[in-house]
Motif scaffolding. Structure first.
Motif, PDB file in Angstrom:
ATOM      1  N   LEU A   5       8.255   6.116 -14.631  1.00  0.00           N
ATOM      2  CA  LEU A   5       9.576   5.761 -14.124  1.00  0.00           C
ATOM      3  C   LEU A   5       9.860   6.447 -12.790  1.00  0.00           C
ATOM      4  O   LEU A   5      10.250   5.782 -11.817  1.00  0.00           O
ATOM      5  N   LEU A   6       9.656   7.747 -12.719  1.00  0.00           N
ATOM      6  CA  LEU A   6       9.933   8.455 -11.476  1.00  0.00           C
ATOM      7  C   LEU A   6       8.909   8.126 -10.391  1.00  0.00           C
ATOM      8  O   LEU A   6       9.243   8.134  -9.203  1.00  0.00           O
ATOM      9  N   GLY A   7       7.673   7.813 -10.780  1.00  0.00           N
ATOM     10  CA  GLY A   7       6.690   7.349  -9.803  1.00  0.00           C
ATOM     11  C   GLY A   7       7.116   6.034  -9.169  1.00  0.00           C
ATOM     12  O   GLY A   7       6.974   5.831  -7.965  1.00  0.00           O
ATOM     13  N   HIS A   8       7.661   5.136  -9.977  1.00  0.00           N
ATOM     14  CA  HIS A   8       8.174   3.870  -9.456  1.00  0.00           C
ATOM     15  C   HIS A   8       9.344   4.103  -8.499  1.00  0.00           C
ATOM     16  O   HIS A   8       9.424   3.477  -7.437  1.00  0.00           O
ATOM     17  N   TYR A  48       0.826  -1.203   0.000  1.00  0.00           N
ATOM     18  CA  TYR A  48       0.000   0.000   0.000  1.00  0.00           C
ATOM     19  C   TYR A  48       0.860   1.253   0.000  1.00  0.00           C
ATOM     20  O   TYR A  48       0.540   2.238  -0.663  1.00  0.00           O
ATOM     21  N   LEU A  49       1.947   1.217   0.760  1.00  0.00           N
ATOM     22  CA  LEU A  49       2.848   2.363   0.783  1.00  0.00           C
ATOM     23  C   LEU A  49       3.513   2.569  -0.578  1.00  0.00           C
ATOM     24  O   LEU A  49       3.682   3.702  -1.034  1.00  0.00           O
ATOM     25  N   TYR A  50       3.912   1.480  -1.215  1.00  0.00           N
ATOM     26  CA  TYR A  50       4.508   1.594  -2.546  1.00  0.00           C
ATOM     27  C   TYR A  50       3.512   2.197  -3.531  1.00  0.00           C
ATOM     28  O   TYR A  50       3.843   3.117  -4.273  1.00  0.00           O
ATOM     29  N   GLY A  80       4.143  10.114  -6.650  1.00  0.00           N
ATOM     30  CA  GLY A  80       5.284  10.396  -7.510  1.00  0.00           C
ATOM     31  C   GLY A  80       4.873  10.600  -8.953  1.00  0.00           C
ATOM     32  O   GLY A  80       5.407  11.473  -9.647  1.00  0.00           O
ATOM     33  N   PHE A  81       3.940   9.799  -9.434  1.00  0.00           N
ATOM     34  CA  PHE A  81       3.471   9.927 -10.812  1.00  0.00           C
ATOM     35  C   PHE A  81       2.811  11.283 -11.029  1.00  0.00           C
ATOM     36  O   PHE A  81       3.124  11.999 -11.983  1.00  0.00           O
ATOM     37  N   ILE A  82       1.893  11.636 -10.147  1.00  0.00           N
ATOM     38  CA  ILE A  82       1.173  12.906 -10.293  1.00  0.00           C
ATOM     39  C   ILE A  82       2.120  14.086 -10.148  1.00  0.00           C
ATOM     40  O   ILE A  82       2.062  15.045 -10.930  1.00  0.00           O
ATOM     41  N   TRP A  83       3.020  14.021  -9.173  1.00  0.00           N
ATOM     42  CA  TRP A  83       3.976  15.095  -8.935  1.00  0.00           C
ATOM     43  C   TRP A  83       4.876  15.289 -10.157  1.00  0.00           C
ATOM     44  O   TRP A  83       5.080  16.410 -10.624  1.00  0.00           O
ATOM     45  N   GLY A 130       7.936   5.564  -5.258  1.00  0.00           N
ATOM     46  CA  GLY A 130       7.220   4.518  -4.526  1.00  0.00           C
ATOM     47  C   GLY A 130       8.169   3.517  -3.890  1.00  0.00           C
ATOM     48  O   GLY A 130       7.986   3.118  -2.730  1.00  0.00           O
ATOM     49  N   SER A 131       9.189   3.111  -4.604  1.00  0.00           N
ATOM     50  CA  SER A 131      10.175   2.175  -4.050  1.00  0.00           C
ATOM     51  C   SER A 131      10.952   2.806  -2.901  1.00  0.00           C
ATOM     52  O   SER A 131      11.253   2.146  -1.907  1.00  0.00           O
ATOM     53  N   LEU A 132      11.272   4.087  -3.044  1.00  0.00           N
ATOM     54  CA  LEU A 132      11.998   4.791  -1.992  1.00  0.00           C
ATOM     55  C   LEU A 132      11.173   4.862  -0.715  1.00  0.00           C
ATOM     56  O   LEU A 132      11.687   4.584   0.381  1.00  0.00           O
ATOM     57  N   ILE A 133       9.908   5.188  -0.836  1.00  0.00           N
ATOM     58  CA  ILE A 133       9.029   5.257   0.337  1.00  0.00           C
ATOM     59  C   ILE A 133       8.891   3.875   0.977  1.00  0.00           C
ATOM     60  O   ILE A 133       8.935   3.733   2.196  1.00  0.00           O
TER      61      ILE A 133
END
Length: 68
Positions: free
Chosen positions: A48-51, A4-6, A13-16, A54-57
């Motif tokens: 790509l940046l959303g992924h 869920y966090l990812y 991240g995608f929207i930003w 998400g992975s970082l979070i």
């Protein structure tokens, strides 16, 4: 829980990233009237940046959840 966090981080991240790209002047790198190509590049970069975000979070959560 970490899935869920990812997914939440991915959406944020995608929207930003997408909104940031819309405000940039990246369109000048393309020829005029190439709307589909510009939108596809925006989408690919945003995915790509959303992924990555998400992975970082998710990794930060897993790192801190292992401490307690």
């Amino acid at each position: 829980m970490n899935h869920y966090l990812y997914f939440g981080g991915f959406l944020i991240g995608f929207i930003w990233t997408f909104r940031s790209l819309l405000g940039s002047d990246l369109e000048k790198a393309f020829k005029q009237n190439k709307v589909w190509e510009i939108r596809s590049i925006y989408t690919l970069i945003s995915l790509l940046l959303g992924h990555v975000i998400g992975s970082l979070i998710e990794r930060i959560y897993l790192m801190f959840s292992g401490l307690f």
